[in-house]
Design a protein around this motif. Structure first.
Motif, PDB file in Angstrom:
ATOM      1  N   TYR A 111       0.897  -1.185  -0.048  1.00 55.59           N
ATOM      2  CA  TYR A 111       0.038  -0.184   0.011  1.00 55.59           C
ATOM      3  C   TYR A 111       0.919   1.324   0.032  1.00 55.59           C
ATOM      4  N   LEU A 112       0.525   2.012  -1.169  1.00 57.99           N
ATOM      5  CA  LEU A 112       1.686   3.328  -1.044  1.00 57.99           C
ATOM      6  C   LEU A 112       1.195   4.575  -0.871  1.00 57.99           C
ATOM      7  N   GLY A 113      -0.106   4.680  -0.521  1.00 63.45           N
ATOM      8  CA  GLY A 113      -0.986   5.892  -0.099  1.00 63.45           C
ATOM      9  C   GLY A 113      -2.157   6.165  -0.656  1.00 63.45           C
ATOM     10  N   MET A 114      -3.066   6.970  -0.050  1.00 59.28           N
ATOM     11  CA  MET A 114      -4.203   7.384  -0.668  1.00 59.28           C
ATOM     12  C   MET A 114      -3.962   8.409  -1.622  1.00 59.28           C
ATOM     13  N   ILE A 115      -4.891   8.867  -2.570  1.00 57.28           N
ATOM     14  CA  ILE A 115      -4.590   9.937  -3.540  1.00 57.28           C
ATOM     15  C   ILE A 115      -5.760  11.140  -3.143  1.00 57.28           C
ATOM     16  N   ASN A 116      -7.124  10.558  -3.493  1.00 56.02           N
ATOM     17  CA  ASN A 116      -8.096  11.716  -3.274  1.00 56.02           C
ATOM     18  C   ASN A 116      -9.392  11.068  -3.105  1.00 56.02           C
ATOM     19  N   GLU A 117     -10.325  11.911  -2.509  1.00 57.68           N
ATOM     20  CA  GLU A 117     -11.883  11.390  -2.509  1.00 57.68           C
ATOM     21  C   GLU A 117     -12.696  12.191  -3.492  1.00 57.68           C
ATOM     22  N   VAL A 118     -13.462  11.531  -4.085  1.00 58.84           N
ATOM     23  CA  VAL A 118     -14.208  12.046  -5.035  1.00 58.84           C
ATOM     24  C   VAL A 118     -16.101  11.779  -4.831  1.00 58.84           C
ATOM     25  N   PRO A 119     -16.801  12.760  -4.789  1.00 58.22           N
ATOM     26  CA  PRO A 119     -18.136  12.501  -4.878  1.00 58.22           C
ATOM     27  C   PRO A 119     -18.845  11.848  -6.076  1.00 58.22           C
ATOM     28  N   MET A 120     -19.970  11.574  -6.165  1.00 59.13           N
ATOM     29  CA  MET A 120     -20.526  11.114  -7.170  1.00 59.13           C
ATOM     30  C   MET A 120     -21.819  11.828  -7.683  1.00 59.13           C
ATOM     31  N   THR A 121     -22.522  11.559  -8.880  1.00 60.61           N
ATOM     32  CA  THR A 121     -23.636  12.381  -9.278  1.00 60.61           C
ATOM     33  C   THR A 121     -24.517  11.272 -10.058  1.00 60.61           C
TER      34      THR A 121
END
Ligand code: ASP
Length: 322
Positions: A111-121
């Motif tokens: 596991y190298l790390g998280m990047i982003n969080e994204v909502p959905m539509t």
């Protein structure tokens, strides 16, 4: 004797090879089609990683089976730091969705790390005879049995969101799987499919341009992104408690040397501070991760928690594949 000699040479050569890493292009496998939301994050990240990693980073699209084909490819790749995986929430939903997953999510990756969080539509084809949630709800009730919903296969974020949407509404829809939501979007624009739930990173441009019908966001709070702030949440629209926000993380095959994963992690942290990268993400409604999940250990802990969170929800929905 010969063996000992080889071992001694290898021990001397290994640190040298690590010091040179990367001395050829690093490939990020995106387990979905080109042009879609996961692909966009990967291409922006590849650009932002180039300087801090000190080498070229390229993207390879290996779409299919909700992202599990691409993940399987990386799980089996040589653990040398030259093949990485960028995958989203599917990393944590697939173990519940597939009875026979061709890899072990928690055992087969570094596991190298998280990047982003994204909502959905929730979006619809341009010719759909509904322009807001109330009209859509009426149309869905009146067309039960005839509605179809695009997704990127079992394990995709669009699948998870669509599954929860059908369950909350208690209306079954015909799902149409694609290798990613880029080709799904083409069919939606062409009117071949009715609805899709997808990341804002893929939908905000089309919504802003008025090319698709937009009905709601999937988070419990409305979004602040200019193109999306007019949209109600599904929660306030009557689907109480509806809350799906997805995330992306970076992975290497298990056994990749620690010196290499440390180097990638340091480069990832630098890339996520790149103002250009942050600006592009924010414009598409995504939020770059800045917390403890930037460490491999915390990233893994988070994925484990997500597996425990989504597993029972998926099982309750009665969805799985062999
Ligand atoms: N947005 C897709 C999904 O449903 C994946 C993609 O095409 O990037 O997971």
């Amino acid at each position: 004797m010969k063996r000992l000699l080889f071992a001694a040479i290898a021990a001397i050569a290994a640190p040298l090879a690590l010091a040179d890493y990367p001395d050829k292009p690093v490939t990020i496998v995106v387990p979905f089609a080109a042009g879609g939301p996961t692909d966009k994050v990967a291409r922006d990240l590849a650009e932002a990683l180039r300087k801090p990693l000190g080498g070229t980073v390229i993207v390879e699209n290996v779409g299919g089976a909700g992202g599990t084909l691409g993940a399987a490819k990386v799980a089996k790749a040589t653990p040398d730091g030259y093949t990485l995986l960028l995958y989203h929430i599917g990393m944590s939903t697939s173990p519940a969705l597939y009875r026979k997953l061709p890899y072990n999510t928690l055992e087969d990756f570094e596991y190298l790390g998280m990047i982003n969080e994204v909502p959905m539509t929730l979006i619809g084809k341009p010719t759909l005879p509904a322009s807001n949630w109330a009209e859509l709800h009426k149309w869905l009730e009146a067309n039960k049995g005839k509605i179809n919903l695009a997704n990127a296969g079992l394990g995709a974020a669009s699948h998870l969101c669509g599954l929860l949407f059908q369950n909350s509404l208690k209306i079954d829809m015909q799902t149409v799987p694609y290798k990613g939501t880029a080709p799904a979007m083409n069919d939606l624009l062409g009117g071949q499919v009715d609805l899709m739930c997808d990341q804002t990173t893929n939908t905000s441009g089309q919504i802003e341009a008025g090319k698709v019908k937009a009905f709601a966001v999937t988070t419990t709070k409305r979004l602040t992104t200019p193109a999306l702030k007019h949209l109600p949440t599904l929660d306030e629209s009557g689907l109480k408690g509806f809350n799906v926000s997805i995330w992306h993380g970076l992975y290497a095959p298990k056994g990749t040397p620690k010196a290499v994963t440390d180097k990638i992690n340091t480069a990832l942290r630098a890339a996520l501070k790149d103002p250009e990268f942050i600006k592009r993400e924010e414009a598409l409604g995504a939020v770059v991760v800045t917390d403890a999940r930037l460490s491999g250990a915390e990233h893994k802990k988070f994925v484990e928690a997500e597996i425990n969170k989504w597993g029972p929800v998926i099982k309750a929905a009665g969805q799985y594949a062999d």
